[in-house]
Each structure stands twice: as C-alpha cells, then as structure tokens.
Design a protein around this motif. Sequence first.
Motif, PDB file in Angstrom:
ATOM      1  N   TRP A  47       0.841  -1.188   0.000  1.00 13.19           N
ATOM      2  CA  TRP A  47       0.000   0.000   0.000  1.00 13.19           C
ATOM      3  C   TRP A  47       0.876   1.237   0.000  1.00 13.19           C
ATOM      4  CZ3 TRP A  47       1.106   2.782   4.336  1.00 13.19           C
ATOM      5  CH2 TRP A  47       1.655   2.069   5.403  1.00 13.19           C
ATOM      6  N   MET A  48       0.262   2.359  -0.359  1.00 15.97           N
ATOM      7  CA  MET A  48       0.938   3.655  -0.333  1.00 15.97           C
ATOM      8  C   MET A  48      -0.043   4.679   0.211  1.00 15.97           C
ATOM      9  SD  MET A  48       1.446   6.856  -1.776  1.00 15.97           S
ATOM     10  CE  MET A  48       0.715   6.868  -3.374  1.00 15.97           C
ATOM     11  N   ARG A  49       0.442   5.519   1.116  1.00 13.58           N
ATOM     12  CA  ARG A  49      -0.383   6.532   1.756  1.00 13.58           C
ATOM     13  C   ARG A  49       0.230   7.900   1.492  1.00 13.58           C
ATOM     14  NH1 ARG A  49       0.919   8.250   6.698  1.00 13.58           N
ATOM     15  NH2 ARG A  49       1.853   6.307   7.404  1.00 13.58           N
ATOM     16  N   TYR A  50      -0.620   8.885   1.209  1.00 10.86           N
ATOM     17  CA  TYR A  50      -0.112  10.239   0.988  1.00 10.86           C
ATOM     18  C   TYR A  50      -1.019  11.268   1.634  1.00 10.86           C
ATOM     19  CZ  TYR A  50      -3.518  11.206  -2.759  1.00 10.86           C
ATOM     20  OH  TYR A  50      -4.669  11.424  -3.474  1.00 10.86           O
ATOM     21  N   GLY A  51      -0.551  12.494   1.642  1.00 11.95           N
ATOM     22  CA  GLY A  51      -1.291  13.638   2.145  1.00 11.95           C
ATOM     23  C   GLY A  51      -0.811  14.863   1.389  1.00 11.95           C
ATOM     24  N   TYR A  52      -0.880  16.009   2.031  1.00 11.28           N
ATOM     25  CA  TYR A  52      -0.481  17.253   1.370  1.00 11.28           C
ATOM     26  C   TYR A  52       0.388  18.094   2.298  1.00 11.28           C
ATOM     27  CZ  TYR A  52      -3.930  15.937  -2.048  1.00 11.28           C
ATOM     28  OH  TYR A  52      -4.633  15.243  -2.997  1.00 11.28           O
ATOM     29  N   PHE A  53       1.558  18.463   1.818  1.00  8.61           N
ATOM     30  CA  PHE A  53       2.446  19.374   2.530  1.00  8.61           C
ATOM     31  C   PHE A  53       1.931  20.782   2.282  1.00  8.61           C
ATOM     32  CE2 PHE A  53       6.357  21.872   2.958  1.00  8.61           C
ATOM     33  CZ  PHE A  53       6.872  21.365   4.143  1.00  8.61           C
ATOM     34  N   TRP A  54       1.826  21.574   3.330  1.00 10.27           N
ATOM     35  CA  TRP A  54       1.261  22.920   3.240  1.00 10.27           C
ATOM     36  C   TRP A  54      -0.136  22.894   2.624  1.00 10.27           C
ATOM     37  CZ3 TRP A  54       6.259  25.283   0.864  1.00 10.27           C
ATOM     38  CH2 TRP A  54       7.185  25.529   1.881  1.00 10.27           C
ATOM     39  N   ASP A  55      -0.815  21.790   2.720  1.00 12.77           N
ATOM     40  CA  ASP A  55      -2.168  21.606   2.199  1.00 12.77           C
ATOM     41  C   ASP A  55      -2.280  21.726   0.687  1.00 12.77           C
ATOM     42  OD1 ASP A  55      -3.270  21.097   4.709  1.00 12.77           O
ATOM     43  OD2 ASP A  55      -3.601  23.227   5.093  1.00 12.77           O
ATOM     44  N   ASN A  56      -1.150  21.808  -0.048  1.00 15.48           N
ATOM     45  CA  ASN A  56      -1.286  21.935  -1.496  1.00 15.48           C
ATOM     46  C   ASN A  56      -0.199  21.240  -2.316  1.00 15.48           C
ATOM     47  OD1 ASN A  56       0.884  23.638  -1.176  1.00 15.48           O
ATOM     48  ND2 ASN A  56      -0.186  25.487  -1.794  1.00 15.48           N
ATOM     49  N   ILE A  57       0.729  20.545  -1.676  1.00 21.04           N
ATOM     50  CA  ILE A  57       1.754  19.795  -2.406  1.00 21.04           C
ATOM     51  C   ILE A  57       1.613  18.321  -2.027  1.00 21.04           C
ATOM     52  CG2 ILE A  57       4.225  19.456  -2.825  1.00 21.04           C
ATOM     53  CD1 ILE A  57       4.636  22.389  -1.889  1.00 21.04           C
ATOM     54  N   PRO A  58       1.277  17.463  -2.987  1.00 18.62           N
ATOM     55  CA  PRO A  58       1.158  16.034  -2.660  1.00 18.62           C
ATOM     56  C   PRO A  58       2.448  15.510  -2.027  1.00 18.62           C
ATOM     57  CG  PRO A  58       0.290  16.474  -4.847  1.00 18.62           C
ATOM     58  CD  PRO A  58       0.988  17.731  -4.392  1.00 18.62           C
TER      59      PRO A  58
END
Length: 134
Positions: A47-58
């Motif tokens: 699996w791979m999990r992600y989010g957003y740095f500074w709410d706008n960079i994947p």
Amino acid sequence: MKIELATEQDYQYIVERDRHIPESLVRTKIREKEIFIIKDSEKEIGWMRYGYFWDNIPFMNMIWIDEEYRGRGIGKEMVLYWEEIMRERGFELIMTSTQSNEEAQHFYRKIGYRDAGCLLLETQPLEVILTKNL
C-alpha cells in the motif's frame, strides 16, 4: 498486479502494517482516497499513503511492500502510478521523505527525486526531504 484505491475491506491489512499513524486516521485516509492498495491476484501485497504538505503539495508519506514481494519493481510501479495521478490532477511538484539511515533515499533519487532539505528531530535520524517536478 493491480493498484487501486483502498477500501474499508483493506483496513485490517493496512493497520496491521502501518505503525506510523493512529488506526482511526487510516479510516479517514481511506475515505479521503489517500491510500492506494497493491494486489496480486486479489491478495493485498502493499500500500501507499499520501497527504499534502502545506495543504497543497502532494506528499507521499509511506509506501509498504510485503517482504516477499520486495525487489521486484512493485514499489517503483506504485510511485510512478501515483505520480501520474498527481500530474493528471494538475500538480507540478510532489514530495516525499526518508530517514538518512534508510536505503529508500537512493530509490527515490534513481527515479528522479532531488534533495530539497532536511529535518532533524531530537530522537530521530535526519529526515531527508525530496521533491520531484512532474
């Protein structure tokens, strides 16, 4: 091999392997479509999990491949798949990180990521921040 968005049916598989976030956040990430599951003949193998740095960079937070499937290019395929989705969504920059004592930094550099800085926390090895232009 098949890559798809994780669903509630994948929850147990993920929480048994992801020790980096609270179990309750796994469900949130699944609902927000921020976890991909990798399957081989309908069996979860990573699996791979992600989010957003500074709410706008994947920002790719974590990638996991079950040990018996490592070294086969599955991680690279997962990362490239995610990059393509981010590109299709209009993002021009993506990020990830790895600790300086982990081999993953070499993997990311081989597929085009560049060092962008680091973070030093008192109780952890140096965290290397990497970026890639899409």
